[in-house]
Motif scaffolding. Structure first.
Motif, PDB file in Angstrom:
ATOM      1  N   GLU A 119       0.743  -1.293  -0.044  1.00  0.00           N
ATOM      2  CA  GLU A 119       0.025   0.102   0.027  1.00  0.00           C
ATOM      3  C   GLU A 119       0.860   1.293  -0.101  1.00  0.00           C
ATOM      4  O   GLU A 119       0.597   2.356  -0.664  1.00  0.00           O
ATOM      5  CB  GLU A 119      -0.887   0.133   1.262  1.00  0.00           C
ATOM      6  N   GLU A 138      -9.676   5.949  -2.576  1.00  0.00           N
ATOM      7  CA  GLU A 138      -9.503   4.415  -2.364  1.00  0.00           C
ATOM      8  C   GLU A 138     -10.871   3.851  -2.106  1.00  0.00           C
ATOM      9  O   GLU A 138     -11.771   4.403  -1.608  1.00  0.00           O
ATOM     10  CB  GLU A 138      -8.502   3.997  -1.441  1.00  0.00           C
ATOM     11  N   LYS A 163      -7.628  -3.321  -1.464  1.00  0.00           N
ATOM     12  CA  LYS A 163      -7.829  -1.887  -1.622  1.00  0.00           C
ATOM     13  C   LYS A 163      -7.826  -1.810  -3.400  1.00  0.00           C
ATOM     14  O   LYS A 163      -6.816  -2.081  -3.692  1.00  0.00           O
ATOM     15  CB  LYS A 163      -7.380  -0.723  -0.862  1.00  0.00           C
ATOM     16  N   GLN A 178      -4.193  -3.037  -4.576  1.00  0.00           N
ATOM     17  CA  GLN A 178      -3.323  -3.464  -3.739  1.00  0.00           C
ATOM     18  C   GLN A 178      -3.933  -4.898  -2.692  1.00  0.00           C
ATOM     19  O   GLN A 178      -4.822  -5.000  -2.275  1.00  0.00           O
ATOM     20  CB  GLN A 178      -3.412  -2.611  -2.326  1.00  0.00           C
TER      21      GLN A 178
END
Length: 233
Positions: free
Chosen positions: A79, A95, A105, A118
């Protein structure tokens, strides 16, 4: 030659640690020279192509490709890398969770057509963004655990649209002298992994040996750029 690295395993957590500790010698603070040189091979005159970046990190190549008018989808476990990409390129982003992948995410640029997931690469599939017209694989096949290469190749092939052009960057060096990553991927293995489904062309083979590689303990490093396209059958 492959036997020297066959059992080498990097856990996802180790990659995340490298990002947290800023041990990211694999990140290039410039556009990849072989991508610049072969970008016409990647897009072949097409406009508005959706280009996939596996294990994308915070590669500057992504913004460069988006600036050419294409859209970008990347997958990255860290991330921190994704946030740094948007922040360092001064791109606003939002996000959202990815309901189909617990804990994952997705980060989307507000002004450029860039979408970064991610998550674990092997959790990703064509059900999220469809199939891609282009793939730029720099630091992905050479970074995954050697034992996972067949699984990786299957995933990449499943993400290729019929007209997909897949640029693959690989390294040749003596694996007895350096345990990796990046790992050795001989041309023969590119053919064994992808040759059944893809036509493979070696576009370029360059001596990329630098002081950084000397510090790894190797005495030569050749970088190969391959173009893969699905066989029409």
């Amino acid at each position: 030659m492959l036997a020297a690295q066959a059992d080498r395993v990097m856990e996802l957590g180790e990659w995340e640690e490298r990002w947290q500790e800023n041990r990211i010698g694999f990140h290039q603070p410039h556009i990849h020279k072989l991508l610049e040189k072969n970008v016409d091979q990647l897009f072949a005159g097409r406009t508005g192509v959706c280009c996939f970046f596996p294990l994308c990190g915070k590669a500057l190549d992504m913004k460069w490709v988006a600036d050419l008018g294409h859209s970008v989808v990347g997958v990255e476990i860290s991330e921190k890398a994704i946030r740094q990409f948007f922040e360092e390129n001064k791109l606003a982003y939002r996000e959202e969770p990815v309901p189909a992948i617990p804990g994952a995410k997705v980060f989307k640029s507000s002004e450029k057509n860039i979408t970064l997931y991610q998550c674990d690469l092997y959790s990703f599939s064509s059900s999220f963004e469809g199939k891609f017209g282009a793939i730029w694989d720099r630091g992905s096949l050479v970074a995954i655990n050697p034992g996972d290469r067949e699984k990786y190749a299957s995933l990449i092939i499943s993400l290729m649209a019929k007209d997909c052009r897949y640029l693959l960057d690989t390294f040749l060096y003596n694996p007895e002298l350096f345990k990796g990553p990046p790992f050795l991927v001989p041309n023969e293995q590119v053919h064994s992994l992808f040759g059944e489904s893809c036509d493979i062309e070696l576009l370029q083979s360059v001596d990329s040996f630098t002081d950084k590689h000397r510090a790894w303990g190797v005495d030569y490093l050749t970088e190969n750029m391959h173009l893969l396209t699905l066989k029409s059958n």
